[in-house]
Structure formats: structure tokens, C-alpha cells
Design a protein around this motif. Structure first.
Motif, PDB file in Angstrom:
ATOM      1  N   ARG A  75       0.823  -1.283  -0.058  1.00  0.00           N
ATOM      2  CA  ARG A  75       0.116   0.046  -0.017  1.00  0.00           C
ATOM      3  C   ARG A  75       0.779   1.383  -0.199  1.00  0.00           C
ATOM      4  N   ALA A  76       2.152   1.239  -0.280  1.00  0.00           N
ATOM      5  CA  ALA A  76       3.093   2.297   0.140  1.00  0.00           C
ATOM      6  C   ALA A  76       2.768   3.254  -0.981  1.00  0.00           C
ATOM      7  N   THR A  77       2.255   3.081  -2.203  1.00  0.00           N
ATOM      8  CA  THR A  77       1.852   4.185  -3.229  1.00  0.00           C
ATOM      9  C   THR A  77       0.720   4.911  -2.847  1.00  0.00           C
ATOM     10  N   PHE A  78      -0.483   4.157  -2.247  1.00  0.00           N
ATOM     11  CA  PHE A  78      -1.542   4.897  -1.535  1.00  0.00           C
ATOM     12  C   PHE A  78      -0.913   5.694  -0.440  1.00  0.00           C
ATOM     13  N   GLU A  82      -1.543   9.795   0.030  1.00  0.00           N
ATOM     14  CA  GLU A  82      -2.278  10.573   1.189  1.00  0.00           C
ATOM     15  C   GLU A  82      -1.473  11.526   1.787  1.00  0.00           C
ATOM     16  N   LEU A  83      -0.334  11.134   1.934  1.00  0.00           N
ATOM     17  CA  LEU A  83       0.985  11.980   2.776  1.00  0.00           C
ATOM     18  C   LEU A  83       1.753  13.015   1.882  1.00  0.00           C
ATOM     19  N   GLU A  84       1.359  13.069   0.682  1.00  0.00           N
ATOM     20  CA  GLU A  84       2.374  13.905  -0.359  1.00  0.00           C
ATOM     21  C   GLU A  84       1.789  15.368  -0.061  1.00  0.00           C
ATOM     22  N   GLY A  85       2.707  16.238   0.083  1.00  0.00           N
ATOM     23  CA  GLY A  85       2.429  17.741   0.529  1.00  0.00           C
ATOM     24  C   GLY A  85       2.168  18.031   1.957  1.00  0.00           C
TER      25      GLY A  85
END
Length: 427
Positions: A75-78, A82-85
Motif C-alpha cells: 500500500r506504499a503508493t496509496f 495521502e501523505l503528499e504535501g
């Protein structure tokens, strides 16, 4: 009228704020009980923090990469999406690190939590508890309403922090990293699995969510879709929130047909070393001269259970017989004062009489007094198993032993005057 009612609710919850010792954590705890320490909930700081600087952000981005490596898996991509920015929330760090300088006595906390205002509100709102919930889980209406009122002012004070940002900040800050990363992973899963949109995942600064203030891991394991609409909405649905709280208590071992406990009157020759220690059935306590404050006896089921005598404010304050359901409430929040406040609020909602005993008007303890007393006791050979300023079970046990050795009433209750004496004696 509505705005005045909302203000009363807000003040009621504010009056039931965190306290030490054994401060209530931010949401339901899943630690084994009794006896496990709970994280404390610091008091809010009145100041507005400045935004995080570049160095903080660089360190935060490095932590995010580590988090994805440790917990991302398939699930690293997901998770990264969600954590981006995301930036750390300095206010969360400030709140988590702020320790109250003074702690209120148990009686002050309990009286504010189990106030006449909250009890009256709870009675009016009891009809909101679905009968099917009480039948299925066996938890009485008044207990559920009491938790509802104490956790969120009956849904009106839930917190408006971004839960994912708060938990990421707590994990990055590192004081409780393992716990925070586990909760963050569960919060991310809630969004990724479509259980709640990110914009609606709001809660306290420490990540507790909804009307019943569930942590994300508790939500994923125990929250209930009582309305059957396909969404578990502990934020907007009274039924879902109350059923979820009932499920938590039921899974923790709530005993149907039994109370949380009773106020008791102790005999003049009571052995105070027996308090907060040995468990006995009611017949054994009665043989020692203990009696229920309002007369009578526990019911047949309760009489078969082992009970513990609690003295939250020492020999001068009210005494209680804590039955197993008291410890079930502490699965929700591992604090003696919190569990007593829930039980006494529930008793009031159910129309039971108030306390016979009165709470002593003791001065609050400063952090220096709490730490100083722990250091002094340990130096004098009565080990408190740590010096942290939290007067928990280990410190009370050490204090009882010191009191017994010095011909004092061994009730394990630390007053400001006694703390000062211990500090002088301990050098």
C-alpha cells in the motif's frame, strides 16, 4: 436557546479536562487492564504556533520515507498519495509536549465530570440510545450516555484536526512513535478502503475521532454500522457512535446485569493497606465491616464477583467498591478518576442517589511536588518504579508502605503537605 445549550455543553466538557495523576488519554485505549499506564492528554496551549520551518519539513519528509518503508508494503503508493504535501502541525507537537504544572485532586475532576448539568442533559438524551444496542451488547443506556457526554458533549465537541496530519506529526516528533505510526497506518487504511473520505476524517489533536472519540485502530476493529446504511459514521450518526462504544465495552468483558460498583462506608478500624489491592467477594468485605453507603447489598451476580476498595482521595474522601465493570470502563480510558466519573454520571442519569461522602477541598499538586515526592520515597527505600510526576498505582503502593512504616494512615493518598514533608525528609 440552542446557542446557550451548546455553550453549556462546551463548558461542561471543558470542565472535565485532563488531569494528573492518571490523566485520561485522548481516546479509547486497548492496553491490558488493570494497571497498564495510559498516555496523558496535556492541556491545550493558548498561544498560536508559527508554521514549521524548512529544517522541520526536511526532517519530516525523511520520516515519511522511513514510515513508508516500515509500514507501506503493497500500500506504499496509496500511503504516499495521502501523505503528499503534508506538513507537520506545530500545534500538535506543542500540545503533546505540554504537561500541566498543577494537577487537580480526583474529587475536583469527578465533580466537574459528573456535574448536575451533564446528568440532566444525559437524562434528556437517553432516548437517543437505540433499544437494540442495549439488548445486543448488554451495556446499560446510562453508561453509554455518560461516555457520550464525557467524550464529546453528546457529539457537539469532536475536534476539527486532520487526523492523518496529527498522527503523522506525533509519529515524526518521536515521543510515542510506534503507537502513532500504528494509528496513522489505521487512519490511512480507513481512507484508502473507502470507509471515510479524507476531508471527513476529523478528530482531536491526538487523533481521537467522532462522538465517542475512537482512535483509528479502535475504529477499524470495533466500530459498528448500526443504521445499516453501509457507512460506519461515528461522527454524524448517534446510533453508530453509541453502538460502537457498546461493542467496545462488550468486547472488553462487560458483565450484563451488573453495576460498575458502589460507594461504601468503611469501618473505623478498616485496614487501609487493603485498599486498591486485594480483591474480595462482597461477603468478605461485609465481614470486615464494609457496608454500602445507601444500604442494602449488591445483587446476586455482583455478590459473586471480586471487588476492590478504591480511595481516590484518601481516607478522608468517599470510598468505593469497584466491581469488574469498573475495569471494563478503564479499557475505554485507563484512569480511576475517569471510570468513577463515568459510573457516577451514569448513576445520576439512572436516578440513583448521590454520594454520601464528601470530597476534601485539597490543594492541587505541582509537578515539582509530584516528582519530588517520588524521588524522596525512592531515596528512602520505597521505590516508586520511576520518577515521572504521575502518581499512579506504583507510587501509591510505595506511599502506603512509607505511611505504614511511619504510623500514618496507609491510604496511599499524596496531599501537597505530605509531598512537602517527603521532600524535606528525602533530602
Amino acid at each position: 436557546m440552542r446557542s446557550r445549550f451548546s455553550l453549556l455543553l462546551l463548558l461542561s466538557v471543558a470542565a472535565c479536562g485532563p488531569m494528573l495523576p492518571e490523566a485520561p488519554p485522548a481516546g479509547p485505549t486497548t492496553a491490558p487492564l488493570p494497571g497498564a499506564p495510559a498516555p496523558s492528554t496535556p492541556a491545550p496551549a493558548p498561544t498560536t504556533p508559527a508554521p514549521a520551518g524548512p529544517a522541520d519539513q526536511a526532517g519530516f519528509d525523511g520520516w515519511k520515507q522511513g514510515f513508508l518503508s516500515r509500514h507501506g508494503g503493497d500500500r506504499a503508493t496509496f500511503y504516499a498519495r495521502e501523505l503528499e504535501g503534508l506538513t507537520p502541525d506545530p500545534n500538535v507537537v506543542r500540545l503533546d509536549g505540554n504537561q500541566p504544572e498543577f494537577s487537580r485532586p480526583a474529587g475536583a475532576y469527578i465533580q466537574n465530570a459528573a456535574s448536575a448539568t451533564r446528568i440532566a442533559q444525559g437524562r434528556r438524551l437517553s432516548e437517543r440510545v437505540p433499544f437494540a444496542v442495549v439488548q445486543q451488547y448488554g451495556v446499560p443506556t446510562e453508561i453509554l450516555v455518560s461516555i457520550w457526554g464525557n467524550e464529546s458533549a453528546f457529539g457537539q465537541v469532536q475536534g476539527n484536526y486532520d487526523v492523518i496530519r496529527s498522527l503523522a506529526t506525533l509519529a515524526y516528533d518521536g515521543r510515542r512513535r510506534a503507537w502513532a505510526e500504528t494509528e496513522l497506518k489505521n487512519a490511512l487504511d480507513i481512507v484508502i478502503d473507502g470507509k471515510r473520505e479524507r476531508a471527513g476524517l476529523k478528530g482531536s489533536w491526538a487523533g481521537a475521532m467522532g462522538q465517542t472519540q475512537f482512535m483509528p485502530s479502535t475504529y477499524t476493529r470495533l466500530a459498528v454500522d448500526q443504521t445499516g446504511d453501509g457507512q460506519i459514521d461515528i461522527w454524524g450518526s448517534d446510533a453508530d457512535a453509541l453502538a460502537s462504544a457498546a461493542n467496545l465495552l462488550a468486547q472488553a468483558g462487560w458483565k450484563r446485569g451488573q453495576s460498575w460498583g458502589y460507594e461504601v462506608i468503611l469501618p473505623s478500624n478498616f485496614d487501609y493497606t487493603q485498599a486498591e489491592g486485594p480483591k474480595h467477594k462482597w461477603s468478605d468485605w461485609a465481614a470486615r465491616g464494609v457496608r454500602l453507603a445507601h444500604g442494602g447489598s449488591p445483587n446476586q451476580l455482583e455478590a459473586l464477583e471480586d471487588g476492590v476498595i478504591l480511595l481516590p482521595q484518601g481516607a478522608r474522601g468517599p470510598a468505593f467498591l469497584a466491581l469488574p465493570n469498573h475495569y471494563v470502563i478503564r479499557q475505554y480510558n485507563n484512569s480511576v478518576s475517569y471510570a468513577l466519573a463515568i459510573g457516577l454520571t451514569a448513576d445520576g442519569i439512572a436516578g440513583k442517589p448521590g454520594l454520601v461522602g464528601t470530597w476534601p477541598d485539597d490543594a492541587p499538586l505541582s509537578r515539582d511536588q509530584r516528582i519530588g515526592a517520588q524521588r524522596a520515597l525512592t531515596a528512602m527505600g520505597f521505590d516508586t518504579q520511576g520518577v515521572d510526576g504521575v502518581i499512579g498505582a506504583n507510587t501509591r503502593y510505595a506511599l502506603r508502605r512509607w505511611q505504614a512504616a511511619n504510623n500514618r494512615t496507609p491510604d496511599g493518598y499524596l496531599t501537597a503537605d505530605l509531598a512537602d514533608e517527603l521532600i524535606r525528609r528525602g533530602g
